[in-house]
Design an enzyme around this catalytic site. Structure first.
Site, PDB file in Angstrom:
ATOM      1  CB  VAL A 248      11.682  -4.818  -4.144  1.00 57.14           C
ATOM      2  CG1 VAL A 248      12.609  -6.026  -4.117  1.00 57.14           C
ATOM      3  CG2 VAL A 248      12.025  -3.865  -3.013  1.00 57.14           C
ATOM      4  CG  ASP A 424       7.030  -3.124  -5.195  1.00 59.09           C
ATOM      5  OD1 ASP A 424       7.868  -3.739  -4.503  1.00 59.09           O
ATOM      6  OD2 ASP A 424       6.785  -1.913  -5.077  1.00 59.09           O
ATOM      7  CG  HIS A 425       9.783  -9.963  -4.270  1.00 57.68           C
ATOM      8  ND1 HIS A 425       8.792 -10.649  -3.596  1.00 57.68           N
ATOM      9  CD2 HIS A 425      10.730 -10.888  -4.553  1.00 57.68           C
ATOM     10  CE1 HIS A 425       9.133 -11.916  -3.477  1.00 57.68           C
ATOM     11  NE2 HIS A 425      10.299 -12.095  -4.058  1.00 57.68           N
ATOM     12  NE  ARG A 426       8.243  -1.624  -2.258  1.00 54.02           N
ATOM     13  CZ  ARG A 426       7.902  -0.350  -2.309  1.00 54.02           C
ATOM     14  NH1 ARG A 426       8.220   0.463  -1.329  1.00 54.02           N
ATOM     15  NH2 ARG A 426       7.254   0.141  -3.351  1.00 54.02           N
TER      16      ARG A 426
END
Ligand code: CAO
Length: 454
Positions: A248, A424-426
């Site tokens: 993400v 990675d926004h996760r």
């Protein structure tokens, strides 16, 4: 006696490749170890060494041919003395027989490279000896596209895997992590069909983002030309599409004032040059980023979605994107946190040169925790790099330029370096990313920060 020489095992998940050039001809006298073929696989272009000594009596392949592991490539009349043992052809995968379940878990087995044909070992059968190969180019797709990369842990890891040794061996040979395969037999027992089905599903999900969309008939609008993908281009496309599908992505931008650093860099350039390196922005960023990764360990991690875990790396290996004639390569500088700037500058120069000359080894493209990609030598004010999955962040660097900056006494000409951090926004929140990037900027502006906090 004339012996047939087969294409040896080339390494994990490599099943064959396209012949780029044949380095011997009929009549040549071979010594074991001499390169005979240049082969482009989907991971790297490698030189295949001779496994026997003797005189070449026939060359069975030509540039452009696709050759599989185990396929005959040469015939050699063996020398009476000093002949090395011939590499056996890759063993065919025997249909496994079912046995009693209850073997211990096997962890960390890499998944197959996209496109490995079913039923064929994707390279590296358990009995095959690994040969030293010299890579002449490789792509970031050296990584598997979909990676349940972490071992099972805790309670999970202690549970036996309900699969016979033969099924587990088959899974290992085609590069499937048996611990990830859902079993369809009694009590969840894993069968050969389950392994094949799981392997097919991995390949489908790896290929899915890159799958063909129907194109318009361009020739209706004008003449076109078509060029086949090279293996490297195909693997790069698949890897990036898979990364794009998994991660993400968000990108933060910031700028570091490197006015003083630039003066310091010029003052110290000769010292580093004397050691065989070049004191560049990229080398300095290796040093600074390694320190930042220690301060912000989440950036030195991977996400294991299968087990809902974060895998923190206790080592700091940083990949550096290098623009080469064969395409983008990402050689990895190891243990960056334990090396001084002179050593890093020398290593970077040497790795980048070998990447461009096609002399990088496949293992030198693996094991990175974080990537730096510097386009500033070419130009640009900012860009949004794609995270080199399964890493969780990548630092993009654009061209430094002198700009008027308002300081206490008015505008001053200052050299600003634009930085773009994709993450990675996760795993990483926007505030984490802003702090990380600010820390890097401040360390470039005031390197004493490395002493205090790094
Ligand atoms: N801003 C301004 N100048 C820069 C700069 C920047 N961000 N980065 C490099 N430069 C300058 C260097 O200082 C050097 O100038 P001098 O010779 O006057 O000192 C010149 O550009 C060339 O630098 P370099 O490329 O030799 O050295 P480097 O260590 O900074 O970079 C490497 C090494 C391997 C990162 C670079 O050569 C390269 O290949 N970059 C392309 C990476 C790429 O393709 N990324 C895209 C990946 S995503 O598709």
């Amino acid at each position: 006696m004339v012996k047939q020489v087969n294409l040896p095992e080339l390494g994990e998940n490599i099943e064959g490749g396209d012949v780029v050039s044949v380095l011997v001809q009929v009549g040549d006298t071979l010594e074991a170890g001499r390169p005979v073929l240049e082969l482009e696989t989907d991971k790297a272009t490698v030189e295949v060494p001779a496994e026997v000594s003797g005189k070449v009596t026939a060359v069975l392949v030509a540039p452009g041919d696709h050759v599989k592991v185990g396929q005959p490539i040469l015939e050699v009349s063996e020398a009476a003395e000093g002949a090395g043992p011939e590499e056996p052809a890759a063993p065919p995968v025997a249909e496994p027989t079912e046995q009693t379940p209850g073997e211990p878990a096997e962890a960390g087995v890499p998944t197959p490279a996209a496109g490995a044909p079913e039923g064929l070992p994707a390279g590296g059968g358990e009995t095959a000896e690994r040969r030293p190969l010299r890579a002449v180019a490789a792509s970031p797709a050296a990584r598997p596209a979909v990676v349940p990369f972490a071992p099972r842990q805790g309670e999970e890891a202690r549970k036996p895997i309900p699969a016979s040794p033969a099924v587990r061996r088959f899974a290992r040979e085609i590069g499937v992590d048996i611990s990830q395969v859902p079993g369809s037999g009694p009590q969840g027992r894993i069968t050969i069909e389950d392994v094949k089905a799981y392997s097919r599903s991995l390949r489908r999900s790896a290929a899915a983002p890159a799958q063909a969309v129907e194109l318009p008939d361009f020739e209706r609008f004008g003449p076109v030309e078509r060029e086949a993908f090279s293996n490297v281009r195909r693997a790069t496309a698949e890897h990036l599409a898979a990364a794009w599908g998994q991660v993400v992505h968000v990108t933060n931008h910031d700028r570091a004032d490197i006015t003083e650093l630039e003066e310091w860099r010029r003052r110290n350039a000769a010292r580093v040059e004397a050691a065989g390196g070049k004191l560049t922005v990229t080398a300095i960023l290796l040093k600074v980023t390694a320190a930042a990764l220690k301060v912000f360990p989440k950036f030195n991690a991977s996400i294991d979605m299968a087990h809902r875990e974060i895998v923190y790396k206790r080592y700091v290996n940083i990949g550096v994107a290098v623009d080469t004639p064969r395409g983008l390569l990402v050689p990895v500088v190891r243990d960056v946190d334990r090396k001084n700037l002179v050593t890093l500058a020398v290593e970077l120069q040497e790795l980048a040169a070998r990447a461009r000359e096609g002399k990088i080894r496949p293992e030198e493209l693996q094991g990175g925790c974080f990537t730096i990609t510097n386009l500033g030598g070419i130009g640009g004010t900012s860009f949004t790099p794609i995270v080199n999955f399964p890493e969780v962040a990548i630092l993009g660097v654009s061209r430094a330029s002198v700009e008027p900056v308002f300081r206490e006494d008015g505008f001053e000409p200052r050299r600003l370096l634009p930085l773009s951090l994709s993450y990675d926004h996760r795993l990483i929140d926007g505030a984490d990313a802003a702090r990380f990037l600010r820390w890097v900027c401040e360390a470039l502006e005031d390197p004493w920060k490395l002493w205090l906090e790094g």
